[in-house]
Write an enzyme that holds these catalytic residues in place. Structure first.
Site, PDB file in Angstrom:
ATOM      1  CD  GLU A 102      -1.988   5.019   4.911  1.00  0.00           C
ATOM      2  OE1 GLU A 102      -1.535   5.282   5.930  1.00  0.00           O
ATOM      3  OE2 GLU A 102      -2.573   5.877   4.119  1.00  0.00           O
TER       4      GLU A 102
ATOM      5  CB  SER B  45      -0.777   0.002   1.333  1.00  0.00           C
ATOM      6  OG  SER B  45      -1.332   1.219   1.541  1.00  0.00           O
TER       7      SER B  45
ATOM      8  CE1 TYR C  32      -4.387  -1.354   5.397  1.00  0.00           C
ATOM      9  CE2 TYR C  32      -2.701   0.023   4.652  1.00  0.00           C
ATOM     10  CZ  TYR C  32      -3.702  -0.923   4.479  1.00  0.00           C
ATOM     11  OH  TYR C  32      -3.966  -1.143   3.125  1.00  0.00           O
TER      12      TYR C  32
HETATM   13  O1  G4F Z   1     -10.903   6.426   1.331  1.00  0.00           O
HETATM   14  P1  G4F Z   1     -10.085   6.715   2.315  1.00  0.00           P
HETATM   15  O2  G4F Z   1     -10.640   6.180   3.444  1.00  0.00           O
HETATM   16  O3  G4F Z   1      -8.682   5.782   1.856  1.00  0.00           O
HETATM   17  P2  G4F Z   1      -7.336   5.683   2.354  1.00  0.00           P
HETATM   18  O4  G4F Z   1      -7.365   6.127   3.947  1.00  0.00           O
HETATM   19  O5  G4F Z   1      -6.474   6.559   1.749  1.00  0.00           O
HETATM   20  O6  G4F Z   1      -6.922   4.192   2.464  1.00  0.00           O
HETATM   21  C1  G4F Z   1      -7.236   3.584   1.625  1.00  0.00           C
HETATM   22  O7  G4F Z   1      -5.866   3.610   0.471  1.00  0.00           O
HETATM   23  C2  G4F Z   1      -4.593   3.172   1.079  1.00  0.00           C
HETATM   24  C3  G4F Z   1      -3.423   3.412  -0.040  1.00  0.00           C
HETATM   25  O8  G4F Z   1      -3.117   4.503   0.036  1.00  0.00           O
HETATM   26  C4  G4F Z   1      -5.002   1.621   1.444  1.00  0.00           C
HETATM   27  F1  G4F Z   1      -3.685   1.426   1.983  1.00  0.00           F
HETATM   28  C5  G4F Z   1      -6.104   1.690   2.183  1.00  0.00           C
HETATM   29  O9  G4F Z   1      -5.994   0.239   2.325  1.00  0.00           O
HETATM   30  C6  G4F Z   1      -7.256   1.990   1.581  1.00  0.00           C
HETATM   31  O10 G4F Z   1      -7.508   1.241   0.497  1.00  0.00           O
HETATM   32  O11 G4F Z   1      -9.438   7.921   2.406  1.00  0.00           O
HETATM   33  C7  G4F Z   1      -9.379   8.954   1.409  1.00  0.00           C
HETATM   34  C8  G4F Z   1      -8.849  10.345   1.510  1.00  0.00           C
HETATM   35  C9  G4F Z   1      -8.155  10.515   3.090  1.00  0.00           C
HETATM   36  O12 G4F Z   1      -7.462  11.561   2.860  1.00  0.00           O
HETATM   37  C10 G4F Z   1      -9.136  10.736   3.893  1.00  0.00           C
HETATM   38  O13 G4F Z   1      -8.761  11.665   5.156  1.00  0.00           O
HETATM   39  O14 G4F Z   1     -10.305  10.925   2.115  1.00  0.00           O
HETATM   40  C11 G4F Z   1     -10.299  11.647   3.109  1.00  0.00           C
HETATM   41  N1  G4F Z   1     -11.646  11.708   3.517  1.00  0.00           N
HETATM   42  C12 G4F Z   1     -12.161  12.873   3.906  1.00  0.00           C
HETATM   43  N2  G4F Z   1     -13.308  12.704   4.415  1.00  0.00           N
HETATM   44  C13 G4F Z   1     -12.382  10.713   4.160  1.00  0.00           C
HETATM   45  C14 G4F Z   1     -13.596  11.626   4.562  1.00  0.00           C
HETATM   46  N3  G4F Z   1     -12.250   9.425   4.288  1.00  0.00           N
HETATM   47  C15 G4F Z   1     -13.247   8.770   4.647  1.00  0.00           C
HETATM   48  N4  G4F Z   1     -13.010   7.353   4.635  1.00  0.00           N
HETATM   49  N5  G4F Z   1     -14.374   9.144   5.061  1.00  0.00           N
HETATM   50  C16 G4F Z   1     -14.712  10.530   4.975  1.00  0.00           C
HETATM   51  O15 G4F Z   1     -15.753  11.153   5.459  1.00  0.00           O
END
Ligand code: G4F
Length: 321
Positions: free
Chosen positions: A125, A123, A147
């Site tokens: 990450e 990832s 993670y």
């Molecule tokens: O969709 P996300 O939760 O994905 P995140 O945290 O980037 O993780 C995913 O990608 C990683 C690869 O880089 C993987 F390792 C992991 O398994 C997964 O697939 O969040 C994406 C972005 C973040 O910056 C978060 O802060 O969206 C921002 N965000 C803003 N509002 C939000 C929200 N994320 C979520 N989940 N929910 C919100 O309301």
């Protein structure tokens, strides 16, 4: 000899796309699941195209018997805690499943002596705390979550088993990759679902975290194809898999609501409860190496990806009426 492909996490987004991709190319596909009775329905025609086998990821002995029984030529590991929102909850379980389980698989493959090729879904990450952007294979791995630390443990062991024991094993550093099969804990699905519900008049608002947060979002179907290329290559190598283009959560909202002729500003509320600590530098991948060495190219742009997700959500919504 045709391929026998073993996929862990086969009922998830990536596992299901890879199962379709490899089955369409004539492979016998074995999918592992922790509990046959509780396995979610597989998308499309997959339930007839693959064989499911029950396996608890922490049971190394049972993995050895699965290797003996099915004699896979390739193993893809997608089994993991993957939710971005909960990367530090239950740290021991995350280290066990995202890290230790990988070591158990590698060691079972080593002990079997069979020429099994192994690809790990790592990832972006692992780069979250690095402060360098864009990130490539040469970027130092600095985690910012349990993670990320667990993924680095797995990646380091993969490198060790490759270099010390000659195993054909590699890690794909997958940047965010999405599809209609994405789970609801991820921001793309959350936004797309809310936009469709708001359009249908069943929801009024959506609460999100940081709208300026940027991600390098690609299509999951493209990313599993990169992993398949990695296991077809002459030598095992770790690759960054990414589009190289970042978009903000606000861009995502604009596209998803815009596809339904709505202005996201009328519906999106910012809620600090969904904020995360900001990264040391933007998470954007430099995938030059996989492009040049394996000829991989993403086929789906960010706009096409969001539209694909909106279309699928609309169809699912109509079907559930
Ligand atoms: O969709 P996300 O939760 O994905 P995140 O945290 O980037 O993780 C995913 O990608 C990683 C690869 O880089 C993987 F390792 C992991 O398994 C997964 O697939 O969040 C994406 C972005 C973040 O910056 C978060 O802060 O969206 C921002 N965000 C803003 N509002 C939000 C929200 N994320 C979520 N989940 N929910 C919100 O309301």
């Amino acid at each position: 000899m045709s391929d026998v492909v073993l996929i862990t996490g086969v009922s998830g987004q990536d596992g299901s796309y890879l199962a379709e991709y490899t089955a369409a190319r004539g492979a016998r596909v074995i999918g592992t699941t922790r509990d046959l009775g509780a396995t979610p329905r597989l998308p499309g025609t997959l339930s007839t195209a693959i064989e499911l086998v029950e396996w608890d990821l922490m049971d190394k002995h049972h993995f050895s018997t699965i290797l003996d029984r099915y004699r896979p030529t390739k193993v893809y590991n997608f089994a993991a805690f993957s939710s971005g929102e909960h990367m530090d909850l239950n740290p021991e379980a995350v280290i066990e499943i995202n890290g230790l389980a990988v070591i158990k698989m590698l060691d079972a493959i080593k002990l079997s002596g069979a020429p099994v090729r192994f690809c790990q879904a790592s990832s972006s990450e692992v780069f979250a705390g690095t402060g360098i952007s864009p990130q490539s294979e040469a970027t130092p791995r600095v985690p910012r979550s349990v993670y990320g630390a667990a993924k680095i443990l797995a990646d380091n062991t993969i490198k060790l088993y490759r270099e010390k024991y000659g195993l054909f094993c590699c890690s794909a550093f997958l940047f965010n990759h999405e599809s209609p099969r994405r789970g609801e804990g991820f921001v793309t699905k959350k936004v797309v679902r809310a936009a469709v519900q708001i359009k249908a008049g069943r929801q009024k608002k959506i609460s999100l975290g940081n709208l300026s947060a940027a991600r390098d979002w690609g299509f999951a179907g493209d990313y599993v194809r990169a992993m398949a290329l990695m296991l077809k290559a002459a030598v095992p190598t770790d690759y960054v898999v990414a589009t190289g283009v970042a978009h903000t959560v606000a861009n995502l909202c604009e596209r998803a609501f815009g596809a339904l002729s709505l202005n996201y500003r009328d519906y999106v509320e910012v809620n600090p409860a969904f904020f995360r600590p900001t990264e040391a530098a933007p998470i954007v991948g430099d995938a030059s190496r996989v492009r040049q060495e394996l000829g991989w190219e993403p086929t789906t742009s960010f706009v096409e990806l969001v539209e694909m997700m909106v279309d699928a959500e609309l169809r699912a919504d109509r079907a559930s009426d």
